[in-house]
Each structure stands twice: as C-alpha cells, then as structure tokens.
Enzyme design. Structure first.
Site: not given
Ligand SMILES: [Zn+2]
Length: 672
Positions: A464-465
């Site tokens: 995600h990051e």
């Molecule tokens: Zn995010």
C-alpha cells in the site's frame, strides 16, 4: 559555522545532511527559512510590474522552497523518530506556520494580483497545466478566507492558529499514551502464542530495557496477541488499554481537544459561507457532497453488517463451546475468528508467517514495479536519520528517478500507523527536481540476527505505502503544487490500494514468499488457501472501518456535538453497530481526523478510492496478464505521472474509458 540545513545539500542526490545535522539546527533554520519566505512573498505582492503568471503564480510556487526543504525534513524525522526536543519544536512551529499561512491568505495586494490573473485567464495563453495551477491557487486562497475582511478575517486567523496547536497536542498525547502503556507477560501468559508473537514481545521488551516479554499497543504486536492468546483476562486487559488510548483521564486525554476541534471547524466553515465543515471540505473532493459519501458508505454498510452479525453468532457459539457464557466481547472477536479461520480455511497465521519475510516482500514490491514500469532499485549505503531506515536509488533506463527510504520497524519514538511522505517532491520549475520519498511502517522488530517476519496484513501495508511512493516517484509535472500525491483526498488512495492487488498475484507469492529457514517457496496449497481466505472476516473489517467513516462524517455535518463521545455512541446505536465490534479508530485516538485536517470528513476516502482500485485491477485482469504493459503504461500516463494536473474523474476516465460503479468493490469484499 553555517547551519547544515540551510546550506546547499551538495552530497549525492542532494540528500539532507543527516550525518551533520543536530536537533539544535532546526529552530534557527526554521527562522531563517521563514524570514526568507516572508521577504519573497512581499516582493511578489508589492511587485510594481503588472501581474503575470510568471511573476505571481510561479513566484508563489517557489517562495517557500527553503521553508519546504527544512520542514520536509523536520516533519519526517519528528513523525518517525520523535524526541522531547522535536516535540517541543513541533509545538512551537505549528501555530507559527498557521499564522504565516494566514498572513499570505490575508495579503490583499497578493490576492488582488491572483484575482486579476484569474479574471484574465482566457487571454494569458496558459498551458493546460498552468491554467490548472492558476485555478487551484485562486481556489486555495478563497477557501482559506482571502475574501474575508475585518473581524471575520481575524477570527478565521485565530481559529487556524488554535487548530494547529490542538492537532499537535492531539498527536503528542496519543504518542505519550502509546509509549506509556505496556503489559509484561510472565511464563504462563505466553500460553498459546506462536513463536513469532513471543519473539516480537521479547524484542518489544528489549526496546523498553525490560528483561522478558511485553505487549504494547503497536498494531503489529497487539493484534496477533488478541488473535492467539487463550487467556481471556489478558486479552481484555490489552484490548481495553488499546481502545482507551487518548481517553485515560490523564494529562494526555484527547476528548476535550476533539470537542474543541469540531467546534472550531464548524465555525470556520460558517465564516466561509458553508452550512457545515463537511460541505466545505467535500466541495473539492471527487465525492462533492456529504450525501454522495453517505450513499456509498451505506451501500457497503448494510451487507457488511449482515455478514458481521452472522459471524458474531458463529463466534459466540465457539466461545460457548469453550464453556464461556455471556456475550462475545470485542477482545474475543479476533481470537475466535482466528480459530475459525484455522478450521474453515485450514489457514493458520503462524504457518503463514515464516513465508512472509520483510526483505523478500520489499523485493516483491520492487519487482512488481520493475515489471510494470521498468523501475530499478539499488541499495544505498548512506547515513539516514535512524539506523533502522534504509535507502535505495530508483532509476529507469539508467536515468535517476528518485531516492526511496523505507523505515519499517515500530519503536516508541514513532507515530503509530503507516504512511508515505516526500522529503522532497518532484517538479521541473526549479530544474529537474527528483523526489525523496519515505515509507514508514510499524512492523514488529525481530531480535538481532533473526529475519523480520510479517503478517499478510503487514505485507499488504507495505505494498500500500509503496503504491503511494510510486505516485511520488513517477510524478512528471512542472509545478510542485500539483506533483505526486497532491490530488483529491478520495483519489489519493487509488494508487496505493491498487498496488495491494499485485501482492495477491499467485506468481508473486510463489516467487517471493519463501520460508525464512528452509528457503522453500510457499506451497501452492497454502497459497491457494491464503488467497481463498481473502474475504474472510470481511464483515468485521468493513464494519469497523465504515463505522469510523460514518462517525467522522456525522461529526462534521452541522453544529458540532457538545460531547463527541456521546455523539459517537449515538451514531453507532443508530447504525446498529454489532456489539462485539468497535470502531477501527475511536474519537480519542482518531488521528486521521484530529491530528490534522487531512482526513477530516474524509476517512471515507479509502472506500471511495476502493471503488476505483477494484475496477482498475479488473482492467489488468481483463487482459489476462496482471502485468500487461499497455495497461501499465496507461496507468502511469493518466494516473501515476499526472499528479493533480487534471480533475481526478478526468484522469480515471482517461485510464479506464468510464467511471466505475460499486460492483467491483462489493465483489472484492465478498458481498455480492
Ligand atoms: Zn494510503
């Protein structure tokens, strides 16, 4: 001696002078950079020449360059590795920055120039990107209060300064509560805990200088404890402390702060001519209005709640079989859900864990970026702000694109959660400026000499990051104000959530999920069971999230509640919140909403973006190749490189040919 923060950062990739700087350099650098910005801004405002795009808008784009350089660095280290000194500086800087922001907004000569350009916009021969930056600059001024005069302007300025103080306090209180609580475990208390939880608990104890085992409120430690510990009283104690962060009635209590923040936001919206803060905030988001947000959230809430209630019954039955009567409690849910997952999906977090090594998952995230976008990564041996942080150079076809810094382990000096930020953003106005992008996570740190192992949830967070990081690193615009992740809040989670899908591609897991001791790849059968269990407990996950989003929305729709805790309770009752589930983030520790303005009446954004990410990944799947090069090129062109250069809806439609409905999202969560 010159201040290293103010000097030219002449080293490789113009990285900040991590090795030379000290905390004592921040305050003088801040003063110097702020003075310089003030001088530059007044020169722009007082320029005797007629306003032009270059002498006004472009001049504003670069006016804060030095200040951004100093603060980009400061806020990164303060969030990831706080010290008393850094916390003190944050308290000092935040109201002064708010005051500086108001000075610019209230500079009538400056706004007059912008307004003049805006009125003449059709005659200025602007490029599309310039026209967009002009529109956004003017809109930013108007929404910040540039058209207010006299007492109203003064009141707004005071409100913004007070909000800056409160948001800093909220963050620091939360950190203090998180740092302050831990639970020591003695021999018997380790019962039922898999090795990875025991080693994490040992390592957490080491960090606190304790010989033994400790559970902290760090998500990567407390969640597995709640999943595995059969000791109900300990689970209750841990969960209660976790849920009480920011509401302990001590010096760090956030409840009064939350009430004051909501009040000030409502007043701020009224001064600007809006009925509610949500109406003000959502005006410039894709959603456009509170009604549109509620419609989407309720479409998801109903099936999620039904699924969660059915699960609650099943888990209660399992608890009864253990001889425990009464209702299933929030500290029981994860324990029985984990047990049920082992039975129904034959999937055991402890069996999975050795296959999810941090270093291999980093490689996996990099490799997907290589296959999709041709990026290459080279580890850098360079001093950073903390020994746990690591850096890589990112290139494509030999061309430098970015420096990527990953700082993955939890520690007492780090804010909770995971985030991506840029110490420097991409732009071309001041030369070919390439970004320095940082991913911060809070994974449990292994004892010395052992590999760091992730949960599948952690691995998703890493992807995600990294998706946010790609949005920064592939950015290709001229103006910094629209660079990278400077997009609508409910669009910004598209690249990050979309990237999570590549972790689920079977060939990625086969290649990178290798056993920490044997080096063997994850067996196909285990991988298939893992992927088949993806929607497992989705009722719970969706309910805890959507409830938080609906409380956030309700808080900002009209008159502020006198007591946010009562208001929160009322929203949950009206929704029919299942009794064994709590909000993912309750008000006293809802940092998304109170540690700044970013996600206030915007916590729904993850779900809004999910409508698009679910649909966008289907675009790849429809080609039969999750790494389809044409689709990847479209994604880069219309989304990842485009920043905020066009409206989010325009960008998405250019990528996909249409806007999506919620079907792909509901399918992805197993609700269709
Ligand atoms: Zn995010």
């Amino acid at each position: 001696m010159t201040n290293p923060l103010l000097a030219d950062w002449a080293g490789e990739f113009a990285l900040p002078p991590f090795a030379e700087m000290s905390d004592d350099d921040f305050a003088p650098a801040f003063e110097a950079a702020l003075s310089k910005a003030r001088v530059t801004i007044s020169a722009v405002a007082e320029n005797p020449e007629a306003p032009s795009f270059a002498n006004t808008i472009e001049a504003l784009e670069t006016a804060d360059a030095l200040l951004n350089k100093v603060l980009g660095l400061f806020y990164n280290v303060a969030g990831a590795d706080s010290t008393d000194k850094r916390e003190e500086l944050q308290r000092e800087f935040s109201p002064r920055l708010a005051a500086y922001g108001s000075e610019i907004t209230n500079n009538t000569a400056l706004f007059a120039r912008i307004e003049q350009l805006w009125q003449a916009r059709d005659t200025l021969n602007l490029t599309d990107e310039q026209a967009r930056v002009l529109m956004l600059t003017r809109r930013g001024f108007v929404r910040a209060g540039a058209q207010l005069r006299g007492a109203k302007a003064e009141e707004l300025t005071a409100i913004k300064e007070r909000l800056a103080v409160l948001s800093t306090q909220f963050t620091q209180n939360l950190l203090a509560d998180e740092r302050g609580w831990f639970m020591e475990l003695s021999g018997d208390d380790l019962e039922g805990l898999p090795d990875f939880v025991i080693t994490s608990a040992k390592s957490a104890a080491e960090e606190k200088g304790i010989d033994g085992y400790v559970i902290t409120t760090s998500r990567s430690l407390i969640v597995p404890f709640l999943q595995f510990s059969p000791r109900r009283a300990l689970r209750e104690k841990a969960f209660t402390a976790w849920a009480a962060r920011g509401a302990n009635g001590n010096d760090h209590d956030n409840r009064a702060i939350a009430a004051e923040v909501l009040n000030l936001r409502q007043r701020r919206a009224e001064l600007l001519g809006y009925d509610s803060f949500a109406a003000y905030k959502l005006e410039t988001e894709m959603a456009g209005s509170p009604e549109n947000v509620r419609t989407l959230l309720m479409q998801v809430w109903e099936p999620a709640r039904a699924a969660a209630l059915a699960d609650q019954d099943k888990l209660t039955d399992m608890m009864r079989e253990d001889g425990i009567n009464g209702d299933l409690q929030p500290w029981d849910w994860r324990y029985y859900a984990e047990k049920r997952r082992r039975t129904e999906h034959d999937l055991d977090e402890a069996e999975l864990k050795p296959y999810l090594q941090l270093d291999r998952m980093i490689e996996a995230a990099f490799d997907c970026a290589t296959r999709l976008f041709g990026l290459e990564f080279r580890a850098l041996d360079t001093p950073l702000y903390h020994p746990d942080a690591r850096a890589w150079e990112v290139t494509r076809n030999g061309r430098h694109l970015a420096v990527f810094i990953g700082d993955y382990f939890a520690r007492g000096s780090k804010r909770s959660g995971a985030w991506c930020s840029a110490m420097r953003s991409q732009q071309k106005l001041a030369g070919d400026i390439r970004p320095i992008v940082v991913n911060i996570c809070n994974f449990a740190k292994p004892p010395k000499g052992q590999p760091a192992l992730l949960s599948y949830d952690d691995a998703r967070t890493l992807f995600h990051e990294f998706g946010h990081a790609l949005h920064q690193m592939l950015s290709d615009v001229t103006y910094e104000s629209i660079s990278g992740t400077s997009v609508a809040r409910d669009f910004v989670e598209l690249p990050s959530q979309l990237y999570e899908h590549w972790l689920e591609v079977p060939e990625v897991l086969t290649r990178y999920a290798t056993h920490a001791e044997t080096g063997e790849p994850m067996p196909d059968a285990l991988r298939n069971r893992l992927l088949a269990a993806q929607t497992y407990d989705m009722g719970f996950q969706t309910v805890e999230y959507v409830a938080s989003a609906l409380v956030d929305l309700a808080f900002h729709e009209g008159a502020a509640p006198a007591d946010p805790m009562t208001a929160q309770q009322k929203v949950l009752e009206t929704l029919g919140m299942p009794s064994a589930i709590t909000m993912r983030h309750a008000t006293p520790h809802f940092a998304h909403v109170f540690a700044g303005d970013g996600y206030s009446s915007g916590y729904y954004s993850y779900m809004w973006s999910e409508v698009m990410d679910a649909d966008a990944f289907e675009a790849f799947e429809e080609t039969g190749d999750p790494f389809n090069p044409d689709m990847a090129a479209r994604l880069e062109k219309f989304v990842l490189s485009a920043g905020g250069s066009e409206e989010a809806e325009t960008l998405y439609t250019a990528f996909r040919g249409r806007m999506p409905g919620p079907e792909a999202l509901l399918r992805g969560r197993g609700f269709l």
